[in-house]
Design an enzyme around this catalytic site. Structure first.
Site, PDB file in Angstrom:
ATOM      1  N   ARG A 161     -61.499  37.689  -8.802  1.00  0.00           N
ATOM      2  CA  ARG A 161     -61.696  36.475  -8.503  1.00  0.00           C
ATOM      3  C   ARG A 161     -61.700  36.055  -6.897  1.00  0.00           C
ATOM      4  O   ARG A 161     -60.563  36.201  -6.571  1.00  0.00           O
ATOM      5  CB  ARG A 161     -61.113  35.356  -9.399  1.00  0.00           C
ATOM      6  CG  ARG A 161     -61.776  35.422 -10.843  1.00  0.00           C
ATOM      7  CD  ARG A 161     -63.322  35.209 -10.965  1.00  0.00           C
ATOM      8  NE  ARG A 161     -63.503  35.166 -12.537  1.00  0.00           N
ATOM      9  CZ  ARG A 161     -64.397  36.162 -12.915  1.00  0.00           C
ATOM     10  NH1 ARG A 161     -64.582  37.563 -12.333  1.00  0.00           N
ATOM     11  NH2 ARG A 161     -64.706  36.285 -14.350  1.00  0.00           N
TER      12      ARG A 161
ATOM     13  N   ASN B  14     -66.555  45.198 -19.928  1.00  0.00           N
ATOM     14  CA  ASN B  14     -67.064  45.559 -18.521  1.00  0.00           C
ATOM     15  C   ASN B  14     -66.043  46.303 -17.985  1.00  0.00           C
ATOM     16  O   ASN B  14     -66.252  46.513 -16.586  1.00  0.00           O
ATOM     17  CB  ASN B  14     -67.855  44.753 -17.938  1.00  0.00           C
ATOM     18  CG  ASN B  14     -67.123  43.522 -17.877  1.00  0.00           C
ATOM     19  OD1 ASN B  14     -65.808  43.258 -17.823  1.00  0.00           O
ATOM     20  ND2 ASN B  14     -67.901  42.179 -17.453  1.00  0.00           N
TER      21      ASN B  14
ATOM     22  N   HIS C 232     -72.064  39.001  -7.387  1.00  0.00           N
ATOM     23  CA  HIS C 232     -71.197  39.202  -8.425  1.00  0.00           C
ATOM     24  C   HIS C 232     -71.976  40.050  -9.488  1.00  0.00           C
ATOM     25  O   HIS C 232     -73.038  39.837 -10.306  1.00  0.00           O
ATOM     26  CB  HIS C 232     -70.796  38.202  -9.133  1.00  0.00           C
ATOM     27  CG  HIS C 232     -69.992  38.098 -10.154  1.00  0.00           C
ATOM     28  ND1 HIS C 232     -69.125  37.101 -10.552  1.00  0.00           N
ATOM     29  CD2 HIS C 232     -69.077  39.136 -10.852  1.00  0.00           C
ATOM     30  CE1 HIS C 232     -67.925  37.651 -11.506  1.00  0.00           C
ATOM     31  NE2 HIS C 232     -68.080  38.817 -11.574  1.00  0.00           N
TER      32      HIS C 232
ATOM     33  N   GLN D 197     -69.726  30.403  -6.881  1.00  0.00           N
ATOM     34  CA  GLN D 197     -70.617  31.267  -6.907  1.00  0.00           C
ATOM     35  C   GLN D 197     -72.131  30.453  -7.350  1.00  0.00           C
ATOM     36  O   GLN D 197     -71.890  29.733  -8.387  1.00  0.00           O
ATOM     37  CB  GLN D 197     -70.410  32.383  -8.136  1.00  0.00           C
ATOM     38  CG  GLN D 197     -69.470  33.297  -7.492  1.00  0.00           C
ATOM     39  CD  GLN D 197     -69.341  34.516  -8.096  1.00  0.00           C
ATOM     40  OE1 GLN D 197     -68.400  35.375  -7.991  1.00  0.00           O
ATOM     41  NE2 GLN D 197     -69.657  34.482  -9.491  1.00  0.00           N
TER      42      GLN D 197
HETATM   43  N1  LIG Z   1     -66.407  41.310 -10.998  1.00  0.00           N
HETATM   44  C1  LIG Z   1     -66.592  41.573 -12.180  1.00  0.00           C
HETATM   45  O1  LIG Z   1     -67.780  41.645 -12.566  1.00  0.00           O
HETATM   46  C2  LIG Z   1     -65.438  41.383 -13.387  1.00  0.00           C
HETATM   47  C3  LIG Z   1     -65.701  41.766 -14.722  1.00  0.00           C
HETATM   48  C4  LIG Z   1     -64.537  41.765 -15.572  1.00  0.00           C
HETATM   49  C5  LIG Z   1     -63.504  41.292 -15.200  1.00  0.00           C
HETATM   50  N2  LIG Z   1     -63.293  40.636 -13.834  1.00  0.00           N
HETATM   51  C6  LIG Z   1     -62.093  40.155 -13.480  1.00  0.00           C
HETATM   52  O2  LIG Z   1     -60.944  40.929 -13.582  1.00  0.00           O
HETATM   53  C7  LIG Z   1     -59.809  40.474 -14.383  1.00  0.00           C
HETATM   54  C8  LIG Z   1     -59.157  41.729 -14.991  1.00  0.00           C
HETATM   55  O3  LIG Z   1     -59.806  41.873 -16.024  1.00  0.00           O
HETATM   56  P1  LIG Z   1     -59.147  42.944 -17.088  1.00  0.00           P
HETATM   57  O4  LIG Z   1     -60.074  43.288 -18.154  1.00  0.00           O
HETATM   58  O5  LIG Z   1     -58.625  44.096 -16.538  1.00  0.00           O
HETATM   59  O6  LIG Z   1     -58.012  41.936 -17.616  1.00  0.00           O
HETATM   60  P2  LIG Z   1     -56.570  42.313 -18.490  1.00  0.00           P
HETATM   61  O7  LIG Z   1     -56.244  40.926 -19.184  1.00  0.00           O
HETATM   62  O8  LIG Z   1     -56.785  43.574 -19.161  1.00  0.00           O
HETATM   63  O9  LIG Z   1     -55.761  42.646 -17.289  1.00  0.00           O
HETATM   64  C9  LIG Z   1     -55.284  41.502 -16.403  1.00  0.00           C
HETATM   65  C10 LIG Z   1     -53.652  42.188 -15.868  1.00  0.00           C
HETATM   66  O10 LIG Z   1     -53.104  41.192 -15.096  1.00  0.00           O
HETATM   67  C11 LIG Z   1     -52.012  41.011 -15.035  1.00  0.00           C
HETATM   68  N3  LIG Z   1     -51.284  39.632 -14.472  1.00  0.00           N
HETATM   69  C12 LIG Z   1     -51.870  38.558 -14.902  1.00  0.00           C
HETATM   70  N4  LIG Z   1     -51.196  37.557 -14.212  1.00  0.00           N
HETATM   71  C13 LIG Z   1     -50.413  38.126 -13.301  1.00  0.00           C
HETATM   72  C14 LIG Z   1     -49.633  37.694 -12.371  1.00  0.00           C
HETATM   73  N5  LIG Z   1     -49.506  36.437 -11.967  1.00  0.00           N
HETATM   74  N6  LIG Z   1     -48.885  38.755 -11.539  1.00  0.00           N
HETATM   75  C15 LIG Z   1     -49.145  40.153 -11.885  1.00  0.00           C
HETATM   76  N7  LIG Z   1     -49.860  40.484 -12.933  1.00  0.00           N
HETATM   77  C16 LIG Z   1     -50.584  39.616 -13.400  1.00  0.00           C
HETATM   78  C17 LIG Z   1     -51.788  41.107 -16.588  1.00  0.00           C
HETATM   79  O11 LIG Z   1     -50.396  41.284 -17.066  1.00  0.00           O
HETATM   80  C18 LIG Z   1     -52.535  42.270 -17.121  1.00  0.00           C
HETATM   81  O12 LIG Z   1     -51.972  43.389 -17.096  1.00  0.00           O
HETATM   82  C19 LIG Z   1     -60.528  39.435 -15.039  1.00  0.00           C
HETATM   83  O13 LIG Z   1     -59.639  38.175 -15.598  1.00  0.00           O
HETATM   84  C20 LIG Z   1     -61.735  38.677 -14.309  1.00  0.00           C
HETATM   85  O14 LIG Z   1     -61.131  37.897 -13.632  1.00  0.00           O
HETATM   86  C21 LIG Z   1     -64.267  40.877 -12.775  1.00  0.00           C
END
Ligand SMILES: NC(=O)c1ccc[n+]([C@@H]2O[C@H](COP(=O)([O-])OP(=O)(O)OC[C@H]3O[C@@H](n4cnc5c(N)ncnc54)[C@H](O)[C@@H]3O)[C@@H](O)[C@H]2O)c1
Length: 381
Positions: free
Chosen positions: A287, A149, A335, A316
């Site tokens: 989150r 997504n 959400h 949630q």
């Molecule tokens: N609202 C929604 O419907 C929805 C849907 C998908 C994902 N999400 C959330 O979005 C988040 C990110 O998704 P994504 O697909 O981009 O994941 P991803 O793993 O591709 O990207 C996450 C990024 O965060 C960075 N990161 C992790 N810990 C960190 C820290 N302590 N400091 C700085 N950077 C840090 C990582 O290096 C990475 O580049 C998911 O984990 C999820 O919680 C929400």
């Protein structure tokens, strides 16, 4: 005998609960798995779209496929408390499919109780509703449908940025309430062009957001554990900020795009929010628990945060008295961003693919693993 029963299932001679009963009572069905799915209920909306597979009623569209192979598939939205439907199945289920949109909180206590549990699949992205160290210690595999997504969330973030920067919602509310007051909106409506937008986390979603923002002619910044590949960085035109606290005061808009981990939980507390520009717009679809709930509500009330938007809360569903429901200048929804119909089809397909591989004893795509062989994925460590 088992094969004959399975054939009858394929032929549709047995369906739904009867099929389940046949499998349960069949002593030779040792290879059949008990699979539990926890999704949001659609009720009156279930039949409005044949592709609405992410709900209890849609059951990811895999019921017939699972039952035709002799598996027992239970789907529910009832996830909380000792008398919930989920709780009834914890002790003997083999596979649990959950979704961040209606998270079943898989605590260490539940993992301890789940003696047969082998696999936890997340229909979507973000497995923080699972106690990952406890899952690792118990030898469970946790995997999600990585990338399913990305576009859905990045588009939604762009939407929320624009809604807040343009002060759209008070205008909409005026119309619905029969009012007309241009000044009430215009005194704090801006163009996005020329503003500084920083993403905290530039993984799949963060990077796509930066790419989507490029034509808006903003100044783009990003903070992440890792620097983006130089070619892509140049193409997007975003500048890396190693120090989060140095980036925040520069930003007119801050977007959160990290997972919820031990390092990011409560990352935006009162002190960190104070480092942001007065009048900043914050969008968080990552989150809810990355933010200090009350600190966000207070900063919205004082005007330090001029607008806060997002779709993620803790817990949630958000309780009726959650402070973010009542703070001024918010663009919050349930959400929703990662569960568009397109996203549902992608994560349903991804879950089916992983189940299929699991039944065949094959590995999943490497990027899907969150916990494997006792190890957490690197960003969760
Ligand atoms: N609202 C929604 O419907 C929805 C849907 C998908 C994902 N999400 C959330 O979005 C988040 C990110 O998704 P994504 O697909 O981009 O994941 P991803 O793993 O591709 O990207 C996450 C990024 O965060 C960075 N990161 C992790 N810990 C960190 C820290 N302590 N400091 C700085 N950077 C840090 C990582 O290096 C990475 O580049 C998911 O984990 C999820 O919680 C929400």
């Amino acid at each position: 005998m088992w094969r004959a029963a399975a054939k009858r299932l394929v032929d549709g001679a047995l369906a739904g609960s009867r099929a389940a009963h046949a499998i349960q009572s069949n002593p030779l069905s040792a290879r059949s798995k008990k699979i539990v799915g926890v999704f949001y209920k659609a009720g009156e909306h279930a039949d409005k779209n044949p592709n609405f597979v992410g709900c209890v009623e849609g059951a990811l569209g895999i019921r017939n496929w699972l039952e035709s192979q002799g598996h027992h598939y239970i789907v529910t939205d009832d996830k909380e408390g000792p008398n919930s439907e989920l709780e009834k199945h914890i002790e003997d289920m083999h596979i649990l499919i959950t979704t961040p949109f209606h998270p079943a909180y898989v605590t260490a206590e539940r993992i301890k109780k789940a003696k047969n549990l082998e696999l936890l699949l997340t229909a979507g992205i973000g497995s923080d509703h699972i106690d990952l160290p406890a899952a690792a210690a118990a030898g469970l595999t946790v995997a999600e449908v990585t990338g399913s997504n990305t576009v859905s969330v990045a588009e939604d973030e762009l939407l929320r940025i624009l809604i807040l920067v343009r002060n759209f919602l008070p205008g909409y509310q005026q119309v619905v309430q029969g009012e007309w007051n241009v000044a009430g909106i215009a005194h704090r409506a801006y163009d996005l062009e020329g503003k500084t937008v920083g993403t905290v986390g530039a993984g799949r979603i963060g990077r796509l957001l930066l790419q989507r923002l490029k034509p808006f002619n903003c100044n783009l910044l990003y903070h992440d554990r890792l620097k983006i590949d130089p070619e892509l960085e140049k193409e997007i035109g975003a500048k890396f900020e190693e120090d989060l606290d140095a980036m925040l005061p520069k930003c007119d808009v801050v977007v959160i795009n990290t997972p919820l981990t031990d390092k990011t939980r409560g990352m935006f507390n009162k002190e960190r929010i104070a480092k942001m520009k007065k009048g900043v717009i914050v969008v968080n679809n990552a989150r809810g628990a990355i933010m200090d709930t009350q600190a966000v509500a207070d900063a919205c009330s004082s005007g330090h945060i001029a607008g806060y938007g997002g779709d993620v809360w803790y817990p949630q569903p958000a309780p009726k008295d959650h402070p973010w429901r009542y703070m001024p200048n918010h663009a919050m929804t349930p959400h929703i961003s990662g569960t568009t119909i397109d996203a549902q089809l992608r994560y349903a397909e991804g879950v089916k693919d992983m189940l299929d591989r699991y039944f065949k004893g094959e590995d999943f795509p490497v990027q899907n693993y969150i916990v494997k062989e006792g190890q957490l994925a690197s960003q969760y460590q």
